[in-house]
Design a protein around this motif. Structure first.
Motif, PDB file in Angstrom:
ATOM      1  N   UNK C 197      17.584  55.328  25.699  1.00 53.22           N
ATOM      2  CA  UNK C 197      17.321  54.202  26.591  1.00 53.22           C
ATOM      3  C   UNK C 197      18.580  53.825  27.358  1.00 53.22           C
ATOM      4  N   UNK C 198      18.443  53.816  28.673  1.00 57.94           N
ATOM      5  CA  UNK C 198      19.551  53.403  29.532  1.00 57.94           C
ATOM      6  C   UNK C 198      19.231  52.027  30.084  1.00 57.94           C
ATOM      7  N   UNK C 199      20.213  51.136  29.993  1.00 58.20           N
ATOM      8  CA  UNK C 199      19.984  49.783  30.502  1.00 58.20           C
ATOM      9  C   UNK C 199      21.136  49.366  31.389  1.00 58.20           C
ATOM     10  N   UNK C 200      20.782  48.697  32.476  1.00 53.33           N
ATOM     11  CA  UNK C 200      21.787  48.204  33.417  1.00 53.33           C
ATOM     12  C   UNK C 200      21.366  46.787  33.805  1.00 53.33           C
ATOM     13  N   UNK C 201      22.240  45.837  33.547  1.00 54.81           N
ATOM     14  CA  UNK C 201      21.879  44.437  33.807  1.00 54.81           C
ATOM     15  C   UNK C 201      22.956  43.783  34.659  1.00 54.81           C
ATOM     16  N   UNK C 202      22.512  43.138  35.728  1.00 56.61           N
ATOM     17  CA  UNK C 202      23.454  42.352  36.532  1.00 56.61           C
ATOM     18  C   UNK C 202      23.144  40.888  36.282  1.00 56.61           C
ATOM     19  N   UNK C 203      24.179  40.133  35.939  1.00 55.40           N
ATOM     20  CA  UNK C 203      23.960  38.739  35.566  1.00 55.40           C
ATOM     21  C   UNK C 203      24.813  37.787  36.382  1.00 55.40           C
ATOM     22  N   UNK C 204      24.282  36.624  36.616  1.00 61.37           N
ATOM     23  CA  UNK C 204      25.084  35.527  37.144  1.00 61.37           C
ATOM     24  C   UNK C 204      24.903  34.359  36.181  1.00 61.37           C
ATOM     25  N   UNK C 210      19.220  41.260  37.932  1.00 65.14           N
ATOM     26  CA  UNK C 210      18.642  42.571  38.192  1.00 65.14           C
ATOM     27  C   UNK C 210      18.697  43.343  36.879  1.00 65.14           C
ATOM     28  N   UNK C 211      17.577  43.927  36.501  1.00 67.67           N
ATOM     29  CA  UNK C 211      17.515  44.656  35.237  1.00 67.67           C
ATOM     30  C   UNK C 211      16.914  46.029  35.505  1.00 67.67           C
ATOM     31  N   UNK C 212      17.556  47.035  35.012  1.00 68.55           N
ATOM     32  CA  UNK C 212      17.004  48.381  35.125  1.00 68.55           C
ATOM     33  C   UNK C 212      17.000  49.001  33.726  1.00 68.55           C
ATOM     34  N   UNK C 213      15.843  49.439  33.287  1.00 68.48           N
ATOM     35  CA  UNK C 213      15.736  50.064  31.968  1.00 68.48           C
ATOM     36  C   UNK C 213      14.926  51.350  32.119  1.00 68.48           C
ATOM     37  N   UNK C 214      15.453  52.441  31.580  1.00 67.77           N
ATOM     38  CA  UNK C 214      14.704  53.701  31.666  1.00 67.77           C
ATOM     39  C   UNK C 214      14.809  54.463  30.352  1.00 67.77           C
ATOM     40  N   UNK C 215      13.771  55.227  30.111  1.00 71.77           N
ATOM     41  CA  UNK C 215      13.677  55.973  28.845  1.00 71.77           C
ATOM     42  C   UNK C 215      13.591  57.471  29.069  1.00 71.77           C
ATOM     43  N   UNK C 216      14.116  58.184  28.105  1.00 72.51           N
ATOM     44  CA  UNK C 216      13.860  59.613  28.034  1.00 72.51           C
ATOM     45  C   UNK C 216      13.401  59.922  26.614  1.00 72.51           C
ATOM     46  N   UNK C 217      12.738  61.050  26.450  1.00 73.27           N
ATOM     47  CA  UNK C 217      12.318  61.480  25.113  1.00 73.27           C
ATOM     48  C   UNK C 217      10.990  60.917  24.672  1.00 73.27           C
ATOM     49  N   UNK C 218      10.586  59.820  25.284  1.00 77.48           N
ATOM     50  CA  UNK C 218       9.393  59.124  24.808  1.00 77.48           C
ATOM     51  C   UNK C 218       8.119  59.776  25.340  1.00 77.48           C
ATOM     52  N   UNK C 219       8.113  60.027  26.626  1.00 72.00           N
ATOM     53  CA  UNK C 219       6.907  60.556  27.272  1.00 72.00           C
ATOM     54  C   UNK C 219       7.177  61.946  27.822  1.00 72.00           C
ATOM     55  N   UNK C 220       6.226  62.482  28.551  1.00 70.64           N
ATOM     56  CA  UNK C 220       6.425  63.849  29.043  1.00 70.64           C
ATOM     57  C   UNK C 220       7.419  63.918  30.189  1.00 70.64           C
ATOM     58  N   UNK C 221       7.840  62.778  30.678  1.00 73.29           N
ATOM     59  CA  UNK C 221       8.975  62.739  31.596  1.00 73.29           C
ATOM     60  C   UNK C 221       9.661  61.387  31.445  1.00 73.29           C
ATOM     61  N   UNK C 222      10.892  61.342  31.928  1.00 70.88           N
ATOM     62  CA  UNK C 222      11.628  60.080  31.857  1.00 70.88           C
ATOM     63  C   UNK C 222      10.934  59.060  32.749  1.00 70.88           C
ATOM     64  N   UNK C 223      11.025  57.804  32.376  1.00 65.71           N
ATOM     65  CA  UNK C 223      10.357  56.778  33.177  1.00 65.71           C
ATOM     66  C   UNK C 223      11.129  55.473  33.130  1.00 65.71           C
ATOM     67  N   UNK C 224      10.888  54.658  34.163  1.00 65.25           N
ATOM     68  CA  UNK C 224      11.481  53.327  34.178  1.00 65.25           C
ATOM     69  C   UNK C 224      10.517  52.354  33.528  1.00 65.25           C
ATOM     70  N   UNK C 225      11.025  51.500  32.668  1.00 69.49           N
ATOM     71  CA  UNK C 225      10.171  50.540  31.972  1.00 69.49           C
ATOM     72  C   UNK C 225      10.126  49.264  32.808  1.00 69.49           C
ATOM     73  N   UNK C 226       9.259  49.297  33.803  1.00 65.83           N
ATOM     74  CA  UNK C 226       9.202  48.168  34.741  1.00 65.83           C
ATOM     75  C   UNK C 226       8.772  46.889  34.030  1.00 65.83           C
ATOM     76  N   UNK C 227       7.967  47.049  32.988  1.00 68.12           N
ATOM     77  CA  UNK C 227       7.524  45.879  32.217  1.00 68.12           C
ATOM     78  C   UNK C 227       8.710  45.120  31.642  1.00 68.12           C
ATOM     79  N   UNK C 228       9.645  45.868  31.090  1.00 61.33           N
ATOM     80  CA  UNK C 228      10.832  45.222  30.511  1.00 61.33           C
ATOM     81  C   UNK C 228      11.661  44.584  31.627  1.00 61.33           C
ATOM     82  N   UNK C 229      11.820  45.345  32.705  1.00 61.52           N
ATOM     83  CA  UNK C 229      12.646  44.847  33.814  1.00 61.52           C
ATOM     84  C   UNK C 229      12.104  43.521  34.351  1.00 61.52           C
ATOM     85  N   UNK C 230      10.794  43.517  34.580  1.00 58.40           N
ATOM     86  CA  UNK C 230      10.184  42.299  35.148  1.00 58.40           C
ATOM     87  C   UNK C 230      10.272  41.125  34.176  1.00 58.40           C
ATOM     88  N   UNK C 231      10.064  41.446  32.901  1.00 62.79           N
ATOM     89  CA  UNK C 231      10.050  40.366  31.916  1.00 62.79           C
ATOM     90  C   UNK C 231      11.411  39.699  31.766  1.00 62.79           C
TER      91      UNK C 231
END
Lengths: 145, 162, 282, 787
Positions: C197-204, C210-231
């Motif tokens: 899991x790669x995570x990048x967070x910009x905070x004030x 701004x939150x960016x979270x992406x996974x590898x290994x979990x599914x048949x391709x890497x994906x961004x976890x937009x649910x986490x980002x939005x939440x």
């Protein structure tokens, strides 16, 4: 390896049945299949070139449609041989009528692998199966559209 | 066939080999440098590790022709004028080897580590060895052996080239 | 252990590499070779031609170019792991590079090779997605740029054409106040990611802009976890919010299953590693 | 000059450290050809046809042999070296084990054809062009399932796939009676999973035939070259033994897997005659996963009864042992005589009954793997003890101490007679556990653990104590138990005219350091410098005979044979020295490399005596010249090393991942010749035992495919998976061999597995978990915590 899942089509079970029973269409939509030669009724010689990531192999074998009950269910029996291992699968396919003319295609079966494929491919096998299945359904959908 | 020119343990080598020849096979079969061993076919075990231009490389995972023009060091080139390299000495002093099969790869991997860190912690050593299997020693004495060599290198008793 | 026979070509320029690729059917590009050669040794693949692009200077080097980190496709994992520039600008890349394979693999394997191979359990794809990298490729009709989001199209599948060469990776350098982390649960034998899991967070002022979270290994391709980002976007960076956000880690994807992690366990690990990555990016 | 007991640096290291080791695959002979073995991809299949014509036409292909060719040449299959009988007295089922199968493949990896070519590349390429048509059949892989009615049969003449059933100990009625009187019964059903030895050097063999002399040479990766020669010559090929030389050069680890005679050895020898050229075969790792004999694979049900005070009353064990598709050399003895006999453990258990069924399945043959039977017995006992402690709310260390056999030295006190056919030689079992408890700081740890639990961290401690039977073995005893060979050892001590000494040992070193340890013994006993001694082993032409190295037997048996020969040297030397010193032999004493007339300074050095023996100008009358003695040492009993191991682990609540924090091992292997080497043996054994507990295990699918047959899938411990080990030892000498040694090769591997498992159970105790299967992978642990 278990093969199990379902897919919803916006088509009648008859239309799907006809597609699946047509060797030409089957050749077109089955991922990797490059040639399907009828040997006898419901039995074909199949040649496939599968290329997924690091794996590229030429497979040769049989494809048989058995236990036909038009247009509800049949069993697909596949045996494929290659230098990196052999694959055989028995997959029961059911076409269930849904509302609004939709049909749910349900498949349930097992694939049996041998040789190098069985021994070293574990890490990627479920992915391979998923990918091929997805490709198949997408192609079938296109065919039906 | 491909022409391969290499400097192996300080000596120029020029040979014609099949394109598909792996560097490990080239060293073993063509140059008869059989100190480099092959223990697996999935680039996992590290027995074939050598130094290519100073860096630890699994010689079963590069083609001989890919290495064309490189400086190669194998276990046979570690001792200088009959004097053991501190790593070779460390492995002897601390009983870092039993059957000896993984040993050349272990030593070459450790040489890469010590070339950029001459005071590694136990954890750093264990992590550096993650690409090398040993089935005999449980790694316990391999760690000691590398510590022994590092200490000797730090004390300036030995100049080290990797 | 012995590959089938092939003809080796060493490209002296990118143009030559492209020409060779177009002249020969059944050719494969060879960079570090650490994905390709193991497959050749097991004869899982039997190309007739290999085109070696590992010596091309055009594919080398890590540099900063007007707010963008540019990494040549031929840069090794080891070079990225040790790069001060990378550590300073996008630390998770160096952190991840150090977790790939082993020392020997990192010394030879390249980022470009890994991305083109697109192993669903490789580390780089998650990082490319989280960092919103642009992947530059060169083809017969010139160069084009593909966003990471568009690049990974499926299981070992990318948007890279058969006649194209991946040349560089361009990563926007995140603004001040950004922190990153890559956390990985390894398959113990192969050391590929079961979950990365790669995570990048910009905070004030403690709020996540701004939150960016992406996974590898979990599914048949890497994906961004937009649910986490939005939440998490717009929320305070705290344990409670992170915990609530990670629950969607494996939602909406086909989770893989193997000897080491069933679908259920892998999904669980995705949540655990999302929490770890988000917490570590502080 | 005392070498015994010193950590002398190994003399063999120089060659290994400089890349000059010479392993079988390093050897290239003039005119050599290369063999590749095509193997069945199916676990169970009829071979309908084999077409080799396309492959034979390829460049560089010399010859292809199939199972039919082997059968037509009248070659027998690989024999089994140990016979176990059914309870009713019938001999075990022993179906043929062909070098290449002609009609049917019985496991994925069964050899089907041998392709021989001018290069290994050509052989490999041609293998892809051999067409084999199979008819795949259903397979069985699980030993407990395979004995059920109606299952596919591995061999038609072994109904229900049974090779044998076997029983040992007290009559079952007595054990049942004792069990029904118990206040508490702890029971356990478990699988001791199949593990794959994975010596780092893959197996290899080179056959070479000389037409002018009719002589063969086999270079092979063997722990056991003489036995390989005997089995291959007498049972497989029918070639006279004096025409066959077997050399096991440097061998890169064995752990049991290289004890056995394998088909490939006979194949390359036979083929080298057919072609009149040397033939080399080298295994790939993928092939090694399929064809090296595997280890363990027991499915057991065990119950232990206790009285209200926690004293053990009885033990009842039923085991299904998976033997694989064919009987490997020592397969039948592992789950029986090396397992059942160890179920007394360190405890005073008065009634024990063990029942074992040996079962054929469509899997790779199973045989001895480091510890062989003894780890399975120890695992069973030590899991029972820990589980019983948990159930009875007793401290696991205390419960063990309470039930231990009291100390005995085997001299003043007699050896301990067990309920399962063995007589222990000497032991002080309380000593090792008490020392281990002291090292771990037991009381402090329990406090730390309680504090950690309060923080939600899962720390655990696990105990294991073990005993093993080593120094295999008294020939008459093992003969009575079914061994088809004697298990003595030979040693020849040849004193050269200059006083230098060459020793020819039938033991084989493949990592154990015999060239150093044996030399220490010789140098010490003769009072000469270490560098004056050379140990020669692994060559049937140099060494008279040998039984090889396995079962921690080299020093106890092979070393004792050397001592016997040295005694003969010194006896003859004394006669020569007495003549030179004009004294009576009985007035001489030997020390510091010379014979001295007692009470005087008149002496003669060993070297002078040696020279006199070879230049006998002034010499005792009637005494033969020369100084060269052979001995065959047949031990009086097994030796019984024992020890106590303690593991401390932490389990990650989130992922289930187990981290091994500390590992303490206190072993008693009797006298120690080289502490450095003994510690190294222990370390390596620990890693393998820990590997079984946490990482390793063959996974077969229902079709008989090994689905994790590569290093990308089969997990072995790496450097960063393990901590540094804390080892110590106690010394209780073996009373019946001249060195007082017991053996150290397997100890670490036997004790460590249950210690780690018990530690994980202890860590998981707050969840009420009492059982978990090995390997304790993160998912398995996580599931258990969350079930």
């Amino acid at each position: 390896m278990n093969l199990k899942g379902n897919y919803q089509f916006d088509a009648s079970s008859k239309a799907i049945w006809d597609c699946l029973m047509n060797p030409e269409v089957l050749t077109r939509i089955t991922p990797g299949i490059s040639r399907l030669e009828q040997i006898e009724e419901d039995q074909f010689k199949a040649i496939a070139d599968v290329k997924i990531g690091p794996v590229k192999g030429s497979f040769e074998g049989n494809l048989k449609v058995a236990e036909k009950k038009e247009p509800e269910r049949f069993v697909l029996k596949i045996t494929q041989k290659s230098k990196i291992g052999n694959v055989s699968a028995d997959v029961a396919i059911a076409l269930n009528k849904k509302e609004d003319g939709q049909t749910e295609m349900e498949f349930d079966g097992k694939a049996k692998l041998s040789g190098l494929l069985a021994r070293t491919g574990q890490r990627v096998l479920s992915g391979v199966a998923n990918t091929l299945t997805k490709q198949f359904f997408k192609a079938l959908e296109k065919e039906l559209a | 066939m491909a022409k391969v020119e290499l400097i192996v343990n300080g000596q120029s080598v020029e040979k014609e080999v099949e394109d598909r020849t792996l560097l490990a096979q080239f060293l073993r079969d063509t140059l008869q440098l059989t100190g480099t061993h092959v223990g697996c076919d999935t680039s996992s075990c590290g027995a074939c590790t050598i130094l290519v231009d100073g860096k630890a490389v699994k010689s079963c995972t590069i083609l001989a022709v890919q290495a064309d023009g490189s400086h190669i060091k194998t276990i046979e080139g570690m001792a200088t004028n009959g004097a053991l390299h501190p790593l070779q000495e460390g492995f002897k002093e601390e009983h870092g080897l039993q059957c000896g099969f993984c040993t050349p790869g272990m030593i070459m991997t450790a040489a890469d580590l010590l070339s950029h860190n001459n005071d590694p912690s136990e954890q750093e050593i264990r992590e550096a060895l993650e690409g090398n299997f040993c089935r005999c020693t449980g790694y316990h004495n391999i760690v000691r052996s590398i510590q022994h060599a590092a200490k000797k290198i730090r004390s300036g008793e030995a100049a080290v080239s990797a | 252990m012995i590959p089938t026979g092939f003809t080796y070509h060493r490209a002296s320029s990118l143009k030559e590499a492209l020409d060779l690729l177009n002249t020969h059917d059944d050719a494969k590009l060879l960079a570090g070779g650490h994905s390709l050669i193991p497959a050749l040794k097991l004869r899982l693949n039997q190309p007739a031609h290999l085109i070696d692009i590992s010596r091309l200077d055009d594919l080398k080097g890590i540099k900063e170019e007007g707010g963008t980190l540019v990494i040549g496709a031929g840069v090794t994992h080891g070079e990225i792991a040790h790069s001060d520039l990378v550590k300073e600008k996008v630390a998770m890349l160096a952190e991840a590079a150090d977790l790939i394979g082993d020392v020997q693999v990192r010394n030879v394997g390249t980022i470009g090779g890994s991305l083109a191979h697109a192993d669903p359990a490789a580390d780089w794809p998650a990082l490319m997605l989280a960092a919103e990298a642009e992947i530059t490729v060169l083809g017969p009709n010139g160069s084009r740029s593909i966003s990471a989001e568009d690049f990974f199209t499926g299981f070992y599948e990318t948007a890279l054409g058969e006649d194209e060469v991946l040349t560089s990776i361009r990563i926007p350098i995140p603004p001040a106040g950004t922190s990153t982390s890559y956390q990985k649960f390894m398959q113990p034998a192969s050391r590929f990611a079961i979950v990365g899991c790669a995570a990048m967070i910009t905070r004030t002022n403690g709020t996540c802009d701004r939150v960016r979270v992406a996974f590898t290994g979990v599914a048949d391709k890497a994906y961004r976890a937009k649910g986490i980002e939005d939440a998490l976007t717009g929320k305070a960076y705290d344990t409670g919010n992170i915990e609530a956000a990670v629950s969607s880690a494996a939602e909406g994807v086909d989770v893989m299953s193997d000897h080491f992690a069933s679908e259920e366990y892998r999904s669980h690990l995705a949540r655990v590693y999302a929490r770890k990555a988000l917490s570590a990016a502080s | 000059m005392t070498f015994i007991g010193k950590s002398v640096k190994r003399v063999e290291d120089q060659r290994f450290l400089t890349g000059k080791g010479r392993y079988t695959d390093d050897i290239v002979l003039p005119g050599m050809t290369y063999a590749y073995i095509l193997r069945s991809p199916y676990a169970h299949a009829k071979i309908l046809s084999i077409n080799t014509s396309k492959a034979e036409a390829m460049d560089g292909v010399v010859k292809i042999f199939t199972g039919k060719d082997i059968a037509a040449a009248g070659i027998n299959g690989v024999p089994c070296g140990w016979q176990v009988n059914f309870k009713n007295g019938d001999t075990m089922k022993e179906p043929p084990h062909p070098l290449l199968v002609a009609d049917k493949a019985r496991y994925a990896g069964d050899g089907v054809a041998m392709i021989i070519a001018e290069s290994k590349e050509a052989a490999r390429d041609a293998a892809d062009m051999v067409d084999v048509e199979y008819e795949e059949l259903d397979a069985v892989t699980n030993a407990a399932d395979a004995v059920a009615d109606g299952k596919p049969l591995v061999h038609d003449d072994a109904p229900n796939n049974m090779c044998f059933d076997w029983e040992l100990g007290n009559p079952i009625d007595e054990v049942n009676a004792a069990m029904s009187a118990a206040d508490h019964i702890t029971s356990l059903e478990f699988t001791n999973q199949r593990v794959i030895p994975n010596a780092m050097e893959p197996r290899a063999a080179i056959g070479q035939y000389e037409d002018h002399s009719g002589k063969y040479t086999l270079h092979t990766t063997s722990q056991n070259p003489h036995l390989t020669r005997l089995l291959m010559c007498a049972f497989v090929l029918g070639v006279p033994e004096h025409k066959v030389r077997v050399v096991a050069p440097d061998v890169g680890g064995g752990f049991g897997s290289k004890i056995f005679h394998y088909a490939e050895e006979a194949l390359v020898i036979w083929a080298s005659k057919q072609l009149n050229r040397p033939v080399k075969w080298t295994s790939d790792r993928s092939e090694a996963f399929l064809t090296d004999a595997h280890g363990r694979d027991h499915i057991s049900k065990a119950e232990m009864g206790f009285d209200k005070d926690g004293n053990i009353l009885a033990l009842r064990v039923k085991t299904h042992a998976n033997l694989g598709a064919y009987l490997s050399t020592f397969a039948p003895c592992v789950p029986t005589w090396l397992h059942g006999t160890l179920l007394q453990g360190l405890y005073t258990t008065p009634k024990i009954n063990v029942d074992v069924t040996g079962v054929f399945t469509h899997t790779t043959p199973v045989d001895a793997y480091r510890g062989a039977g003894r780890p399975e017995a120890t695992y069973l006992l030590e899991r029972l003890l820990d589980k019983a402690a948990l159930e009875m709310k007793r401290d696991p260390a205390e419960l063990r101490l309470q039930n231990f056999i009291p100390a005995f030295d085997g001299v003043k006190e007699e050896g301990y007679m067990t309920q399962v056919a063995l007589q222990y030689d000497s032991g002080n079992y309380h000593g090792v556990l008490e020392r281990a408890l002291e090292m771990v700081g037991y009381e402090d740890f329990r406090k730390e653990q309680a504090a950690a639990r309060d923080e939600g961290r899962l720390l655990g401690i696990g105990f294991s104590t073990y005993i093993e039977a080593c120094g295999i073995a008294p020939s008459a005893v093992v003969g009575a138990l079914g061994a088809r060979a004697g298990l003595y050892e030979s040693a020849q001590v040849r004193v050269q005219p200059t006083g230098k000494v060459s020793v020819y040992s039938g033991s084989h070193s493949h990592g154990q350091g015999h060239e150093t340890t044996f030399a220490q013994v010789v140098a010490d006993k003769l009072g000469i410098p270490l560098e004056d001694v050379e140990i020669v082993h692994g060559d049937s032409e140099a060494v008279a005979f040998g039984m090889g190295t396995y079962g921690s037997r080299s020093l106890a048996v092979g070393g004792s044979a050397i001592v016997r020969s040295i005694e003969k040297v010194l006896e003859k030397g004394a006669q020569i020295a007495a003549h030179k010193l004009e004294a009576n032999p009985e007035d001489l004493e030997y020390a510091g490399g010379k014979w001295t007339v007692k009470g005087t300074d008149k002496s003669v050095a060993f070297g002078d005596v040696a020279l006199t023996a070879y230049v006998p100008h002034d010499y005792p009358q009637g005494l033969e010249p020369g100084m060269d003695f052979s001995s065959f040492y047949d031990p009086a009993n097994f030796t019984y090393p024992f020890g106590a191991h303690i593991a401390i682990v932490e389990v990650d609540k989130d992922t289930g991942k187990v981290s091994l924090k500390r590992f303490i091992a206190v072993d008693d292997v009797g006298n120690v010749i080289n502490p450095m080497i003994v510690d190294g043996q222990i370390h390596g054994g620990l890693a393998q035992g820990i590997g079984q507990a946490l990482f390793e295990g063959a996974i077969y699918d229902e079709y008989g495919q090994l689905t994790n047959g590569s290093y990308m899938d089969y997990t072995m411990p790496r450097a960063d998976d393990l901590p540094s080990f804390e080892v110590d030892r106690q010394v209780t000498p073996c009373p019946h061999n001249p060195l007082g040694v017991k053996g150290a090769g397997e100890a670490g591997c036997i004790g460590s597995t249950p210690a780690v498992v018990n530690a994980v159970m202890d860590a998981l105790a707050p969840f009420g978990i009492k059982d978990l299967e090995m390997p304790m992978t993160p998912e398995r642990v996580w599931r258990t915590m969350n079930s």
